[in-house]
Design a protein around this motif. Structure first.
Motif, short mmCIF file in Angstrom:
data_model
loop_
_atom_site.label_atom_id
_atom_site.label_comp_id
_atom_site.label_asym_id
_atom_site.label_seq_id
_atom_site.Cartn_x
_atom_site.Cartn_y
_atom_site.Cartn_z
N GLU A 88 51.75 53.01 91.34
CA GLU A 88 51.83 54.28 90.59
C GLU A 88 51.21 55.44 91.36
OE1 GLU A 88 52.48 50.99 87.91
OE2 GLU A 88 50.83 51.44 89.28
N HIS A 115 58.43 62.29 81.89
CA HIS A 115 57.12 62.29 81.21
C HIS A 115 56.46 60.91 81.26
CE1 HIS A 115 57.12 66.37 79.72
NE2 HIS A 115 58.32 66.22 79.17
N ARG A 116 57.26 59.86 81.09
CA ARG A 116 56.69 58.51 81.09
C ARG A 116 56.10 58.14 82.45
NH1 ARG A 116 60.68 56.16 79.05
NH2 ARG A 116 61.72 55.40 80.93
N ASN A 117 56.81 58.45 83.52
CA ASN A 117 56.30 58.13 84.85
C ASN A 117 55.14 59.02 85.24
OD1 ASN A 117 58.08 56.00 86.37
ND2 ASN A 117 59.53 57.25 85.22
N LEU A 118 55.15 60.27 84.81
CA LEU A 118 54.02 61.15 85.06
C LEU A 118 52.76 60.61 84.37
CD1 LEU A 118 53.01 63.86 86.26
CD2 LEU A 118 53.61 64.92 84.07
N GLN A 119 52.92 60.13 83.16
CA GLN A 119 51.79 59.55 82.44
C GLN A 119 51.24 58.32 83.16
OE1 GLN A 119 52.71 58.46 78.40
NE2 GLN A 119 50.64 57.74 77.95
N ARG A 120 52.12 57.50 83.70
CA ARG A 120 51.68 56.31 84.44
C ARG A 120 50.89 56.69 85.69
NH1 ARG A 120 57.23 52.63 84.20
NH2 ARG A 120 57.04 51.98 82.01
N MET A 122 49.11 59.46 86.17
CA MET A 122 47.81 59.99 85.79
C MET A 122 46.90 58.89 85.25
SD MET A 122 48.10 63.05 86.74
CE MET A 122 46.48 63.60 86.13
N GLU A 123 47.46 57.93 84.51
CA GLU A 123 46.64 56.81 84.01
C GLU A 123 46.14 55.92 85.15
OE1 GLU A 123 49.14 54.85 81.20
OE2 GLU A 123 48.68 56.25 79.56
N PHE A 147 57.89 68.34 86.12
CA PHE A 147 56.91 67.71 85.23
C PHE A 147 55.60 67.64 86.01
CE2 PHE A 147 61.16 66.09 84.57
CZ PHE A 147 61.34 66.14 83.19
N TYR A 148 54.51 68.15 85.44
CA TYR A 148 53.26 68.18 86.19
C TYR A 148 52.07 67.96 85.26
CZ TYR A 148 52.86 72.93 84.36
OH TYR A 148 52.78 74.02 83.52
N SER A 149 50.99 67.52 85.86
CA SER A 149 49.76 67.29 85.11
C SER A 149 48.59 67.28 86.08
CB SER A 149 49.83 65.96 84.35
OG SER A 149 48.65 65.74 83.60
#
Length: 216
Positions: A88, A115-120, A122-123, A147-149
């Protein structure tokens, strides 16, 4: 002559890396490193599916070694495969994963996939991440979706040397869709980071005029 030999070696190295990426991209391929040794050329391949890269009984590695030696003229190539422990945090792996998901589930699901892969990412501990999906998504006119974070610098030393980037182009029914992934991995020390040390004594200083008046 030395400069020409240096350029030729770099061109050969680039061709080898591009070929390995194309050949192993569906086997969890991340990147590779080439190093000249007294015994030949050491090729280190990074993948989160090392078993697939090696193949049954090492047959895939033997095939790759033969191609590198015969077609790319690498001297006595020795291949070593290392596992990517946290896929990831690898932008090449994630870009390929997102592109495959778009191919399997359709571009109408691109927001959920992004969004799902971005969350992965960051996690997994990333300081910052960015996913850009470009192409005819979802309309007939090409555009880019971002998509960014977290914190992801765009310029400066950190952006140049620490931000990792991966790209994958996938040919779909609607046309070619490009996926760009940028990740700032954990552990990077920011140049503007300020640390406050505890346990340092602070001496209180009174007003200078009051001290002079008291002395008189």
């Amino acid at each position: 002559m030395i400069e020409r030999k240096f350029i030729e070696d770099k061109v050969k190295e680039h061709k080898v890396k591009e070929w390995l990426k194309k050949e192993l991209i569906d086997m969890g391929y991340s990147h590779c490193e080439l190093e000249k040794t007294p015994l030949g050329t050491k090729v280190t391949i990074y993948s989160f599916k090392p078993g697939m890269v090696v193949g049954r009984g090492g047959e895939n590695i033997a095939r790759i070694s033969q191609i590198l030696e015969e077609e790319f003229k690498l001297e006595s190539p020795h291949i070593e495969v290392k596992e990517v422990e946290v896929p990831e945090l690898d932008p090449v792996i994630m870009a390929n994963r997102i592109a495959k998901q778009l191919a399997n589930y359709g571009v109408t699901k691109f927001k959920a996939i992004g969004h799902r892969n971005l969350q992965r990412i960051m996690e997994a501990g990333a300081i910052g991440a960015e996913i850009i999906i470009s192409g005819k998504v979802p309309s007939a006119r090409a555009k880019s979706w971002r998509f960014y974070s977290g914190y992801l610098p765009k310029c400066g030393e950190v952006a140049k040397n620490e931000v990792r980037e991966g790209f994958k182009a996938e040919k779909l029914k609607i046309g070619v869709v490009g996926v760009t992934v940028r990740i700032l991995p954990p552990g990077v020390v920011m140049p503007d980071r300020v640390e406050i040390k505890e346990g340092i004594g602070v001496e209180e200083v009174g007003d200078q005029e009051d001290e002079e008046g008291g002395a008189s």
